[in-house]
Enzyme design. Structure first.
Site, PDB file in Angstrom:
ATOM      1  N   CYS A  52       0.986  -1.003   0.322  1.00 52.51           N
ATOM      2  CA  CYS A  52       0.298  -0.086  -0.101  1.00 52.51           C
ATOM      3  C   CYS A  52       0.868   1.174  -0.044  1.00 52.51           C
ATOM      4  O   CYS A  52       1.458   1.815   0.947  1.00 52.51           O
ATOM      5  CB  CYS A  52      -1.100   0.140   1.378  1.00 52.51           C
ATOM      6  SG  CYS A  52      -1.628   1.737   1.835  1.00 52.51           S
TER       7      CYS A  52
ATOM      8  N   CYS B  58       0.028   3.592   3.191  1.00 53.77           N
ATOM      9  CA  CYS B  58       1.044   3.035   3.997  1.00 53.77           C
ATOM     10  C   CYS B  58       1.577   3.664   4.133  1.00 53.77           C
ATOM     11  O   CYS B  58       2.444   4.262   5.454  1.00 53.77           O
ATOM     12  CB  CYS B  58       0.430   1.925   4.239  1.00 53.77           C
ATOM     13  SG  CYS B  58      -1.221   1.082   4.249  1.00 53.77           S
TER      14      CYS B  58
END
Length: 106
Positions: free
Chosen positions: A31, A34
């Site tokens: 991600c 993230c």
């Protein structure tokens, strides 16, 4: 204090039954956003050491926790106090926004 890796098996003990408020970071290796949130969460864990426990949950490895708390996207940060979710932020947010959202709970 470094972030603690939490799994479905340890979530109850590490988060719900924690003595301190807990910032939970739901993320995954793949991600992109993230990876942008990671250094902010790490800084907060150092700045709030002794006041707030910071834990990380791998979204791919712990789908049951995501379902239980209705996590639809990552990164999602949740702030727990006495086992209850007090705040939830999904997606990237600047550090000052996160501090403003979470600090009022401790």
């Amino acid at each position: 204090m470094a972030e603690v890796a939490v799994t479905e098996d340890s979530f109850e003990q590490e988060v719900v039954n924690a003595d301190l408020p807990v910032l939970v970071d739901f993320s995954a290796e793949w991600c992109g956003p993230c990876k942008m949130v990671d250094p902010i969460v790490h800084e907060l864990s150092e700045e709030w050491d002794g006041k707030v426990k910071v834990v990380k949950i791998d979204a791919d490895e712990n789908p049951g926790i995501l379902m239980k708390y209705g996590v639809m996207g990552i990164p999602t940060l949740m702030f727990f106090v006495n086992g209850e979710v007090k705040e939830r932020v999904t997606g990237f947010q600047p550090k000052k926004n996160l501090i403003k959202k979470f600090e009022k709970h401790f």
